[in-house]
Design an enzyme around this catalytic site. Structure first.
Site, PDB file in Angstrom:
ATOM      1  N   ARG A   2       6.763  -9.621   7.352  1.00 43.28           N
ATOM      2  CA  ARG A   2       6.994  -8.355   6.663  1.00 43.28           C
ATOM      3  C   ARG A   2       8.267  -8.485   5.841  1.00 43.28           C
ATOM      4  NH1 ARG A   2       8.050  -4.540  11.343  1.00 43.28           N
ATOM      5  NH2 ARG A   2       8.971  -6.486  12.099  1.00 43.28           N
TER       6      ARG A   2
ATOM      7  N   HIS B   4       1.684   6.135   8.632  1.00 43.10           N
ATOM      8  CA  HIS B   4       2.651   6.991   7.948  1.00 43.10           C
ATOM      9  C   HIS B   4       2.097   7.329   6.562  1.00 43.10           C
ATOM     10  CE1 HIS B   4       5.528   6.289  11.131  1.00 43.10           C
ATOM     11  NE2 HIS B   4       5.293   4.990  11.025  1.00 43.10           N
TER      12      HIS B   4
ATOM     13  N   GLY C  64       1.693   8.487   2.791  1.00 47.13           N
ATOM     14  CA  GLY C  64       2.591   8.285   1.669  1.00 47.13           C
ATOM     15  C   GLY C  64       1.829   8.084   0.374  1.00 47.13           C
TER      16      GLY C  64
ATOM     17  N   GLY D  81       1.498  -1.083  -1.504  1.00 46.82           N
ATOM     18  CA  GLY D  81       1.753  -1.984  -2.629  1.00 46.82           C
ATOM     19  C   GLY D  81       2.269  -3.295  -2.087  1.00 46.82           C
TER      20      GLY D  81
ATOM     21  N   CYS E 107       1.222  -8.586  -0.847  1.00 44.92           N
ATOM     22  CA  CYS E 107       0.130  -9.031   0.025  1.00 44.92           C
ATOM     23  C   CYS E 107      -1.098  -8.136  -0.012  1.00 44.92           C
ATOM     24  CB  CYS E 107       0.631  -9.143   1.466  1.00 44.92           C
ATOM     25  SG  CYS E 107       1.867 -10.438   1.710  1.00 44.92           S
TER      26      CYS E 107
END
Length: 433
Positions: free
Chosen positions: A154, A254, A256, A260, A263
């Site tokens: 990440r 979450h 939103g 984007g 990956c």
């Protein structure tokens, strides 16, 4: 072990630095002379928390080197990790594997003795077979094993992900190659990180399947958020209610402005192209890609609606440009579509991001880039939070209100409690609340 890493982008540089921190000797190779020169000077070409210190420590210890000479870097290596880019190919959306194949051909000519060639790049199913063919063709007398070892890093937490992974996936059928991989990752045994061995094609597909599933969770909760707005529910309550079920889990729930980054957009598209080639349709992933693409501009329209459906000649302050916090990555960031939608409707945008300004300038025109959050807010008709950087979580709301021409706050990441914001006199718009 002696390791060569081809490519000093995000995956290659993080992997190389972490392998060297395990105690292996690592040479990172890149054709970009300016990038290698910068690394020799201690300048890191990407923003990743802690990476600069990790690189510096291991360079000084003599375990980490950088070069543009692939032959020199690969010479004597026990394993060569190919970590070059696999962007979506223009025209058809397939993963562009030209860099992977070119690297494989170069490695074949430079390798000495038994060498494990590892695809660290995200590649479609069957790429390892083609890499193996290229190696044999370029060097018929060479002794190679080809292994798939996908990354699961990440951005913003890559070093911790590498050193304390949920799992390490290694795919291959040559026992000598698998033995080398076990030795490379042996330092992780102290953390009891599971090293999962499987077929090479299984490892390649695991990477795509994992990212597609996470993208699906994000898109699912975003659609639930839309329903919450219609029925008068709070998506954060709903997400908590389902996330505490350990069969579902709370991560990636979450709501939103859509996903984007480097990956998810690329990998979901590549998975769809692979499924078409093999005539195994992935209808769920098709819907995920479509919904996410539409959502980003819909968030721009959400801002316009919050401003009375007319933004022509008005100024919008946008906080957060990168696709997520703790990175400078602008690739497929929702902020791009949000800002372009506002500009298409006639709005002026003044923006700030703690790390992404330089990259944003390359993809967003006619934006006033500011030196800080409050400078971006000054004189604007509305404030929009697009990326949930920590620096935006505790803004002085009294000061913000005094600086805005109108007290409009659009929180696309739901980082502020509605009652707190409305108590300060704002007209507050969130997602799914």
């Amino acid at each position: 072990m002696r390791i060569a890493v081809i490519g000093t982008g995000y995956v290659g540089l993080v992997s190389g630095a972490c392998f060297s921190d395990f105690g292996h000797h690592v040479v990172c190779v890149d054709k970009d002379e300016s990038k290698i020169a910068a690394l020799h000077e201690g300048r890191i070409p990407i923003f990743e928390p802690g990476l600069d210190a990790l690189v510096d420590t291991n360079v000084k210890a003599g375990r980490l080197e950088f070069t543009t000479d692939l032959a020199e870097g690969v010479k004597g290596a026990d394993a060569v990790f190919i970590a070059v880019g696999t962007p979506s190919r223009r025209g058809d959306g397939h993963a562009d594997l030209s860099y992977v194949y070119a690297a494989a051909a170069d490695v074949a000519k430079a390798a000495e003795g038994f060498t494990v060639v590892v695809t660290k790049s995200t590649v479609p199913v069957g790429t390892g077979d083609e890499v193996e063919r290229i190696l044999r063709e370029a060097n018929p007398s060479g002794d190679f094993a080809v292994v798939s070892n996908p990354e699961f890093l990440r951005e913003g937490a890559a070093i911790d992900d590498f050193k304390r992974p949920d799992r390490v996936v290694v795919g291959g059928h040559d026992e000598r190659g698998m033995a080398v991989m076990r030795e490379i990752y042996r330092p992780l045994s102290l953390n009891r990180a599971p090293v999962i061995e499987m077929s090479r094609r299984g490892a390649e597909l695991t990477k795509y399947a994992g990212n597609a599933f996470l993208a699906t969770k994000i898109t699912f909760i975003n659609e639930i958020a839309d329903l919450c707005e219609k029925v008068g529910a709070d998506v954060q309550e709903v997400a908590r209610g389902i996330g505490l079920d350990n069969r579902i889990g709370s991560k990636f729930l979450h709501a939103g402005p859509g996903y984007g980054g480097s990956c998810f957009p690329k990998d979901t598209l590549a998975l769809l192209k692979t499924s078409q080639d093999y005539e195994a349709p992935q209808r769920i992933v098709e819907a995920v890609v479509s919904v996410n693409d539409n959502r980003k501009r819909a968030m721009g329209r959400k801002v316009i609606a919050a401003m009375g459906d007319d933004v022509r000649g008005k100024t919008v302050a946008v906080l957060g440009l990168t696709f997520k916090p703790n990175t400078d990555d602008m690739r497929d960031s929702p902020a791009i579509a949000v800002i372009q939608t506002l500009q298409d409707a006639g709005a002026q945008v003044q923006a700030y991001d703690p790390e992404g300004m330089e990259q944003a300038r390359k993809v967003l025109d006619n934006v006033t880039y500011c030196d800080g959050a409050y400078q971006a807010i000054e004189g604007a008709d509305a404030l929009v939070i697009v990326t949930e950087w920590d620096a935006f979580r505790a803004l002085d709301l009294k000061r913000v209100k005094s600086m805005l021409s109108q007290p409009i706050l659009v929180d696309l990441r739901n980082i502020y409690p509605r009652d707190v914001v409305e108590r300060e006199g704002f007209v507050y718009t969130a997602v799914g609340r």
